[in-house]
Design a protein around this motif. Structure first.
Motif, short mmCIF file in Angstrom:
data_model
loop_
_atom_site.label_atom_id
_atom_site.label_comp_id
_atom_site.label_asym_id
_atom_site.label_seq_id
_atom_site.Cartn_x
_atom_site.Cartn_y
_atom_site.Cartn_z
N ARG A 1 10.30 -9.18 -0.10
CA ARG A 1 9.45 -9.17 1.25
C ARG A 1 9.39 -7.58 2.32
N ARG A 2 10.32 -6.87 1.53
CA ARG A 2 11.15 -5.00 1.76
C ARG A 2 9.55 -4.90 0.80
N ASN A 3 8.87 -4.97 -0.10
CA ASN A 3 7.91 -4.04 -1.00
C ASN A 3 6.58 -3.89 -0.33
N ARG A 4 6.34 -5.36 0.25
CA ARG A 4 5.42 -5.37 1.03
C ARG A 4 5.17 -3.45 1.80
N THR A 5 5.74 -4.15 2.97
CA THR A 5 6.08 -2.47 4.12
C THR A 5 6.32 -1.48 3.16
N TRP A 6 6.78 -1.35 2.21
CA TRP A 6 7.14 0.04 1.22
C TRP A 6 6.02 0.02 0.79
N GLN A 7 4.74 -0.43 0.10
CA GLN A 7 3.86 0.24 -0.75
C GLN A 7 2.77 0.51 0.72
N LYS A 8 2.59 -0.70 1.74
CA LYS A 8 1.71 -0.47 2.83
C LYS A 8 2.24 1.92 2.80
N GLU A 9 3.77 1.88 3.51
CA GLU A 9 3.63 3.22 3.89
C GLU A 9 4.16 4.20 2.32
N ARG A 10 3.51 3.88 1.63
CA ARG A 10 3.83 5.09 0.41
C ARG A 10 2.06 5.42 0.33
N ARG A 11 1.36 4.07 0.43
CA ARG A 11 -0.11 3.91 0.50
C ARG A 11 -0.70 5.49 1.57
N GLU A 12 -0.59 4.67 2.93
CA GLU A 12 -0.58 5.68 3.89
C GLU A 12 0.05 7.11 3.15
N MET A 13 1.35 7.63 2.76
CA MET A 13 1.28 8.36 2.69
C MET A 13 0.54 9.69 1.68
N VAL A 14 -0.43 8.51 0.92
CA VAL A 14 -1.00 9.27 -0.25
C VAL A 14 -1.89 9.51 0.27
N LEU A 15 -2.49 8.96 0.82
CA LEU A 15 -3.95 9.13 1.59
C LEU A 15 -3.36 10.32 2.75
N THR A 16 -2.50 10.17 3.11
CA THR A 16 -2.37 11.13 3.80
C THR A 16 -2.29 12.84 3.05
N LYS B 1 -3.77 13.09 0.32
CA LYS B 1 -5.52 13.45 -0.57
C LYS B 1 -5.85 13.89 0.72
N ALA B 2 -6.08 13.02 2.26
CA ALA B 2 -6.54 14.32 2.87
C ALA B 2 -6.24 15.40 3.34
N SER C 1 -3.33 17.83 -4.40
CA SER C 1 -3.93 17.48 -5.81
C SER C 1 -2.96 16.17 -5.91
N PHE C 2 -4.26 15.16 -7.35
CA PHE C 2 -3.26 13.84 -7.27
C PHE C 2 -2.28 14.06 -8.12
N THR D 1 6.02 8.73 -8.14
CA THR D 1 5.67 8.16 -8.36
C THR D 1 4.72 8.65 -9.76
N SER D 2 3.91 7.78 -10.62
CA SER D 2 3.77 9.03 -11.34
C SER D 2 1.88 8.58 -11.02
N LEU D 3 0.89 10.12 -12.23
CA LEU D 3 -0.08 9.94 -11.35
C LEU D 3 -0.77 9.14 -11.45
N GLY D 4 -1.03 7.87 -12.93
CA GLY D 4 -1.60 6.66 -12.88
C GLY D 4 -1.76 5.56 -11.37
N THR D 5 -0.31 5.61 -11.33
CA THR D 5 -0.14 5.13 -9.73
C THR D 5 -0.81 5.76 -8.87
N VAL D 6 -1.10 6.94 -8.30
CA VAL D 6 -1.37 7.71 -7.32
C VAL D 6 -2.98 7.86 -7.48
N GLN D 7 -2.97 6.96 -8.63
CA GLN D 7 -4.90 7.27 -8.62
C GLN D 7 -5.40 5.15 -7.99
N ASP D 8 -3.82 4.88 -8.79
CA ASP D 8 -4.67 3.19 -8.32
C ASP D 8 -4.76 2.87 -7.08
N ILE D 9 -3.78 3.58 -6.56
CA ILE D 9 -3.35 3.56 -4.68
C ILE D 9 -4.70 3.68 -4.46
N LEU D 10 -4.97 4.87 -4.96
CA LEU D 10 -6.55 5.66 -3.71
C LEU D 10 -7.91 5.09 -4.26
#
Length: 100
Positions: A38-53, A55-56, A60-61, A70-79
């Motif tokens: 249950r928690r992972n969904r919320t945590w992934q969303k928050e991490r994605r929002e931070m990565v997008l912020t 990047k904006a 750099s990646f 996290t890893s560079l590959g995970t950042v790339q996957d998120i983006l």
């Protein structure tokens, strides 16, 4: 969350693993795993929002990966918008059928 708080969570998980009665240990593990799903969904969303912020903001990646822990590959996957397992990734044109 500070390093101390992360350590406390890790210690709590270690205590679950140390429960002597196998049935009680597995029951406790099941509760923790269900809560984490249950928690992972919320945590992934928050991490994605931070990565997008970040990047904006022109970060750099590699710096994003370092800053979010996290890893560079995970950042790339998120983006790229991918968050599933490797088997669920869309095939690239180079991965397609060789006979086409």
């Amino acid at each position: 969350m500070s390093d101390e708080e992360v350590w406390q969570v890790s210690e709590a998980l270690d205590r679950v693993e140390a429960i002597e009665d196998p049935e009680a240990r597995v029951r406790a593990m099941s509760k923790v795993m269900a809560d984490q799903v249950r928690r992972n969904r919320t945590w992934q969303k928050e991490r994605r929002e931070m990565v997008l912020t970040l990047k904006a903001d022109g970060v750099s990646f590699r710096k994003i990966a370092e800053r979010v822990g996290t890893s560079l590959g995970t950042v790339q996957d998120i983006l790229r918008g991918h968050s599933g397992s490797w088997k669920d990734r869309p095939k690239s044109p180079a991965d397609g059928d060789a006979s086409s």
